[in-house]
Design a protein around this motif. Structure first.
Motif, PDB file in Angstrom:
ATOM      1  N   LEU A 293      44.857  47.776  14.197  1.00 20.27           N
ATOM      2  CA  LEU A 293      44.436  47.093  12.969  1.00 20.27           C
ATOM      3  C   LEU A 293      44.827  45.621  12.978  1.00 20.27           C
ATOM      4  CD1 LEU A 293      45.214  49.870  10.349  1.00 20.27           C
ATOM      5  CD2 LEU A 293      42.979  48.811  10.751  1.00 20.27           C
ATOM      6  N   GLN A 294      45.834  45.248  13.773  1.00 22.87           N
ATOM      7  CA  GLN A 294      46.196  43.839  13.848  1.00 22.87           C
ATOM      8  C   GLN A 294      45.032  43.007  14.376  1.00 22.87           C
ATOM      9  OE1 GLN A 294      49.032  42.321  12.703  1.00 22.87           O
ATOM     10  NE2 GLN A 294      47.897  40.437  13.158  1.00 22.87           N
ATOM     11  N   GLY A 295      44.237  43.609  15.271  1.00 19.18           N
ATOM     12  CA  GLY A 295      43.061  42.906  15.758  1.00 19.18           C
ATOM     13  C   GLY A 295      42.076  42.594  14.643  1.00 19.18           C
ATOM     14  N   VAL A 296      41.960  43.504  13.683  1.00 19.92           N
ATOM     15  CA  VAL A 296      41.083  43.269  12.534  1.00 19.92           C
ATOM     16  C   VAL A 296      41.621  42.133  11.674  1.00 19.92           C
ATOM     17  CG1 VAL A 296      40.065  44.320  10.470  1.00 19.92           C
ATOM     18  CG2 VAL A 296      40.380  45.700  12.540  1.00 19.92           C
ATOM     19  N   VAL A 297      42.937  42.147  11.445  1.00 18.71           N
ATOM     20  CA  VAL A 297      43.574  41.077  10.672  1.00 18.71           C
ATOM     21  C   VAL A 297      43.370  39.731  11.359  1.00 18.71           C
ATOM     22  CG1 VAL A 297      45.773  40.202   9.798  1.00 18.71           C
ATOM     23  CG2 VAL A 297      45.272  42.652   9.681  1.00 18.71           C
ATOM     24  N   ASN A 298      43.578  39.706  12.684  1.00 19.85           N
ATOM     25  CA  ASN A 298      43.424  38.451  13.428  1.00 19.85           C
ATOM     26  C   ASN A 298      42.013  37.896  13.282  1.00 19.85           C
ATOM     27  OD1 ASN A 298      46.011  38.945  14.321  1.00 19.85           O
ATOM     28  ND2 ASN A 298      45.402  39.599  16.376  1.00 19.85           N
ATOM     29  N   ALA A 299      41.011  38.768  13.486  1.00 18.37           N
ATOM     30  CA  ALA A 299      39.621  38.322  13.406  1.00 18.37           C
ATOM     31  C   ALA A 299      39.279  37.820  12.010  1.00 18.37           C
ATOM     32  CB  ALA A 299      38.684  39.463  13.810  1.00 18.37           C
ATOM     33  N   ALA A 300      39.790  38.522  10.982  1.00 21.17           N
ATOM     34  CA  ALA A 300      39.518  38.100   9.606  1.00 21.17           C
ATOM     35  C   ALA A 300      40.143  36.739   9.310  1.00 21.17           C
ATOM     36  CB  ALA A 300      40.045  39.154   8.629  1.00 21.17           C
ATOM     37  N   GLU A 301      41.382  36.530   9.776  1.00 22.09           N
ATOM     38  CA  GLU A 301      42.022  35.233   9.542  1.00 22.09           C
ATOM     39  C   GLU A 301      41.314  34.127  10.314  1.00 22.09           C
ATOM     40  OE1 GLU A 301      46.446  35.535   8.026  1.00 22.09           O
ATOM     41  OE2 GLU A 301      46.351  35.798  10.209  1.00 22.09           O
ATOM     42  N   GLY A 302      40.808  34.461  11.500  1.00 26.53           N
ATOM     43  CA  GLY A 302      40.051  33.474  12.253  1.00 26.53           C
ATOM     44  C   GLY A 302      38.789  33.061  11.520  1.00 26.53           C
ATOM     45  N   ALA A 303      38.051  34.051  10.998  1.00 26.38           N
ATOM     46  CA  ALA A 303      36.829  33.753  10.255  1.00 26.38           C
ATOM     47  C   ALA A 303      37.135  32.956   8.985  1.00 26.38           C
ATOM     48  CB  ALA A 303      36.103  35.050   9.903  1.00 26.38           C
ATOM     49  N   GLN A 304      38.231  33.312   8.322  1.00 30.12           N
ATOM     50  CA  GLN A 304      38.634  32.567   7.125  1.00 30.12           C
ATOM     51  C   GLN A 304      38.937  31.109   7.468  1.00 30.12           C
ATOM     52  OE1 GLN A 304      42.575  33.382   5.474  1.00 30.12           O
ATOM     53  NE2 GLN A 304      41.684  33.499   3.410  1.00 30.12           N
ATOM     54  N   GLY A 305      39.604  30.877   8.595  1.00 31.24           N
ATOM     55  CA  GLY A 305      39.909  29.517   9.023  1.00 31.24           C
ATOM     56  C   GLY A 305      38.664  28.713   9.325  1.00 31.24           C
ATOM     57  N   VAL A 306      37.669  29.358   9.953  1.00 27.62           N
ATOM     58  CA  VAL A 306      36.407  28.673  10.249  1.00 27.62           C
ATOM     59  C   VAL A 306      35.722  28.242   8.956  1.00 27.62           C
ATOM     60  CG1 VAL A 306      34.088  28.964  11.180  1.00 27.62           C
ATOM     61  CG2 VAL A 306      36.061  29.791  12.475  1.00 27.62           C
ATOM     62  N   ALA A 307      35.656  29.176   7.992  1.00 31.44           N
ATOM     63  CA  ALA A 307      35.009  28.855   6.711  1.00 31.44           C
ATOM     64  C   ALA A 307      35.746  27.718   6.000  1.00 31.44           C
ATOM     65  CB  ALA A 307      34.968  30.103   5.825  1.00 31.44           C
ATOM     66  N   ALA A 308      37.082  27.783   5.986  1.00 35.73           N
ATOM     67  CA  ALA A 308      37.858  26.749   5.309  1.00 35.73           C
ATOM     68  C   ALA A 308      37.671  25.387   5.975  1.00 35.73           C
ATOM     69  CB  ALA A 308      39.339  27.131   5.304  1.00 35.73           C
ATOM     70  N   ALA A 309      37.619  25.372   7.314  1.00 37.13           N
ATOM     71  CA  ALA A 309      37.435  24.105   8.036  1.00 37.13           C
ATOM     72  C   ALA A 309      36.066  23.502   7.769  1.00 37.13           C
ATOM     73  CB  ALA A 309      37.632  24.329   9.532  1.00 37.13           C
ATOM     74  N   LEU A 310      35.055  24.341   7.674  1.00 34.90           N
ATOM     75  CA  LEU A 310      33.709  23.834   7.378  1.00 34.90           C
ATOM     76  C   LEU A 310      33.647  23.211   5.988  1.00 34.90           C
ATOM     77  CD1 LEU A 310      31.519  26.697   8.898  1.00 34.90           C
ATOM     78  CD2 LEU A 310      31.751  24.351   9.759  1.00 34.90           C
ATOM     79  N   GLY A 311      34.352  23.827   5.046  1.00 33.88           N
ATOM     80  CA  GLY A 311      34.392  23.238   3.706  1.00 33.88           C
ATOM     81  C   GLY A 311      35.208  21.968   3.656  1.00 33.88           C
ATOM     82  N   ALA A 312      36.333  21.950   4.399  1.00 29.66           N
ATOM     83  CA  ALA A 312      37.247  20.809   4.339  1.00 29.66           C
ATOM     84  C   ALA A 312      36.657  19.550   4.948  1.00 29.66           C
ATOM     85  CB  ALA A 312      38.556  21.166   5.049  1.00 29.66           C
ATOM     86  N   ARG A 313      35.631  19.695   5.806  1.00 26.30           N
ATOM     87  CA  ARG A 313      35.051  18.502   6.450  1.00 26.30           C
ATOM     88  C   ARG A 313      34.193  17.692   5.483  1.00 26.30           C
ATOM     89  NH1 ARG A 313      29.537  19.889   9.210  1.00 26.30           N
ATOM     90  NH2 ARG A 313      28.858  21.597   7.869  1.00 26.30           N
TER      91      ARG A 313
ATOM     92  N   GLN B 295      41.289  15.804   1.077  1.00 26.01           N
ATOM     93  CA  GLN B 295      42.590  15.949   0.442  1.00 26.01           C
ATOM     94  C   GLN B 295      42.636  17.060  -0.605  1.00 26.01           C
ATOM     95  OE1 GLN B 295      43.644  12.351  -1.601  1.00 26.01           O
ATOM     96  NE2 GLN B 295      41.685  12.151  -2.641  1.00 26.01           N
ATOM     97  N   MET B 296      41.478  17.429  -1.147  1.00 32.22           N
ATOM     98  CA  MET B 296      41.456  18.488  -2.149  1.00 32.22           C
ATOM     99  C   MET B 296      41.205  19.872  -1.557  1.00 32.22           C
ATOM    100  SD  MET B 296      42.225  17.189  -4.951  1.00 32.22           S
ATOM    101  CE  MET B 296      42.380  15.572  -5.725  1.00 32.22           C
ATOM    102  N   ALA B 297      40.970  19.946  -0.245  1.00 30.23           N
ATOM    103  CA  ALA B 297      40.617  21.230   0.370  1.00 30.23           C
ATOM    104  C   ALA B 297      41.696  22.302   0.180  1.00 30.23           C
ATOM    105  CB  ALA B 297      40.311  21.026   1.853  1.00 30.23           C
TER     106      ALA B 297
END
Length: 484
Positions: free
Chosen positions: A43-63, A85-87
């Motif tokens: 299940l850690q693999g599922v957590v890792n993948a989810a956090e990775g996808a969350q990071g991608v989404a956050a980075a796209l918004g922050a740009r 700065q507000m991201a």
């Protein structure tokens, strides 16, 4: 991409994981302990993948940079890597997190997208945890995009199999090899952030926070440990924590004499001149006026600011050899014919080559420096028929291992037991069969589920009954392995 479709896919994935969790909660008691641990790992693999996808989404918004003008908000889209700065605040609101935690996620996603795409892909695949990716990014602070790309290419393939406790040290070694000048500049910049602060504590106690150079802390901690041991011999009612606190206070305020012994785990130490360099760079080592210089022969202490200018210049620079071949470990010269590399001090942090060189020049410490020669090995090894190893053998193994050899453990070797990886007398009492394990992980090994195998170069591999393998590397690899 269709926003609604993405939300439906996220909802479906969440529902599937939730259903799995409920099934485990309701019917999982029929599983044995080993099966439960294995499921937790999967299940850690599922957590890792989810956090990775969350990071991608956050980075796209922050740009997307939002500026206020007289006509209202104006958006400007930057490449991935830019963080508005507000991201962090916006992600915190959407995710229900603190702004600090949300900011870490945003900046990780931005850094992986811009500078470490291969590491990002390993996180998205579920192979690497976000916490491990954070260590890569933090260890490369101060490096430009090109240098980060070189580190990314070299470390991403090994990251999933690397002991999390060794990730920072491994990445720093690679970063020093590919961008020594940038690492040196970052070290000098970071040194300017050193500080000591106090905060009110409970019931007549005060918290002391200090951010100091690693080499300084290594010496101070060795002195504190030695004096604490003496105090516990006098008063056996003292706990180790109490004795350390008393020793630390006395070293600060009283005339206590302690001869500190520090083992510098220098991966490359040679009694021959360093290889002929393509260039020789002069590295600045900044000193504050209130820093103390100690004469290695007389013990006389002098405030750095009171030294004459010509003496200050001797301490403010050291030379560093730069070889065009990125393979060799970068070294700094101590004296003609004696050069050292940077090193990771177990449980403390990284010390760059220039600082190691200056430490060996000026500090009156009992410094164990000939730890492992990169070409021949310098520590002799002994084999005995006795169950308990002698002191020389224990010193060898403790220096080689640096910490407890269980995956992810950072307990320093001096606080561990020497354990036979193959039970004695089948396994000989020799460094080829001995490894450092803290008391807790010694007991875990005795349960027999995870079995260790020690290779001649010091690599230790743990294997579970299902075939899962975890590899831990020694702080100082034996290369080539010495003959016993």
């Amino acid at each position: 991409m269709d926003r609604g479709r993405l939300s439906r896919r996220i909802a479906a994935a969440r529902a599937e994981v939730a259903a799995l969790g409920r099934a485990l909660a309701e019917h999982g008691r029929g599983l044995d302990a080993v099966e439960c641990y294995e499921l937790a790992g999967e299940l850690q693999g599922v957590v890792n993948a989810a956090e990775g996808a969350q990071g991608v989404a956050a980075a796209l918004g922050a740009r997307v940079e939002v500026r206020l003008s007289g006509d209202g908000p104006v958006e400007r889209v930057h490449p991935v890597g830019y963080v508005d700065q507000m991201a962090p605040s916006l992600v915190a609101l959407e995710a229900g997190l603190t702004e600090g935690l949300a900011g870490r996620k945003v900046h990780l996603g931005a850094a992986l997208g811009e500078r470490f795409p291969r590491v990002r892909d390993r996180v998205l695949a579920g192979d690497v945890a976000a916490a491990t990716a954070h260590k890569v990014v933090d260890a490369c602070a101060g490096l430009d995009v090109v240098a980060c790309g070189r580190v990314d290419a070299e470390v991403s393939g090994r990251l999933a199999d690397l002991d999390p406790a060794q990730v920072t040290a491994h990445v720093r070694r690679v970063a020093t090899r590919v961008a020594a000048d940038q690492v040196a500049a970052q070290v000098a910049k970071t040194r300017r952030t050193r500080t000591v602060e106090v905060r009110p504590g409970p019931d007549g106690l005060t918290d002391v926070y200090a951010l100091l150079p690693t080499a300084t802390v290594a010496a101070a901690w060795a002195a504190t440990e030695q004096l604490a041991g003496e105090y516990r011999q006098i008063d056996d009612t003292l706990t180790l924590s109490e004795a350390r606190a008393d020793a630390f206070g006395d070293l600060l305020l009283r005339n206590v004499t302690v001869s500190a012994s520090v083992t510098l785990g220098v991966p490359v130490v040679t009694d021959r001149p360093a290889p002929e360099p393509a260039t020789v760079e002069t590295i600045e080592v900044p000193w504050a006026d209130d820093d103390t210089v100690i004469d290695a022969y007389t013990g006389e202490e002098t405030r750095f600011g009171d030294l004459p200018p010509e003496a200050q210049r001797l301490f403010e620079t050291t030379t560093m050899t730069v070889d065009p071949d990125p393979g060799p470990v970068l070294m700094a010269q101590v004296t003609p014919g004696f050069a050292v590399s940077g090193t990771q001090l177990a449980g403390l942090g990284w010390v760059d080559a220039a600082t190691v060189a200056n430490l060996l020049k000026v500090l009156p410490l009992d410094v164990t420096r000939a730890v492992l020669d990169a070409e021949t090995g310098t520590l002799a090894s002994l084999t005995t028929s006795a169950y308990r190893p002698n002191k020389a053998m224990r010193d060898f193994v403790a220096t080689r291992d640096g910490t407890c050899r269980m995956w992810g453990c950072l307990r320093r070797a001096e606080y561990t037991d020497l354990d036979h990886t193959r039970p004695w007398p089948e396994g000989v009492t020799s460094p080829t069969d001995l490894a450092c394990l803290c008391r807790r992980h010694h007991r875990l090994k005795q349960q027999g589920r995870w079995r260790p195998r020690l290779d001649p170069d010091g690599t230790l591999t743990w294997t579970s009954p299902s075939g899962t393998r975890r590899v831990t590397e020694p702080t100082h690899r034996i290369h080539p392995p010495p003959s016993f």
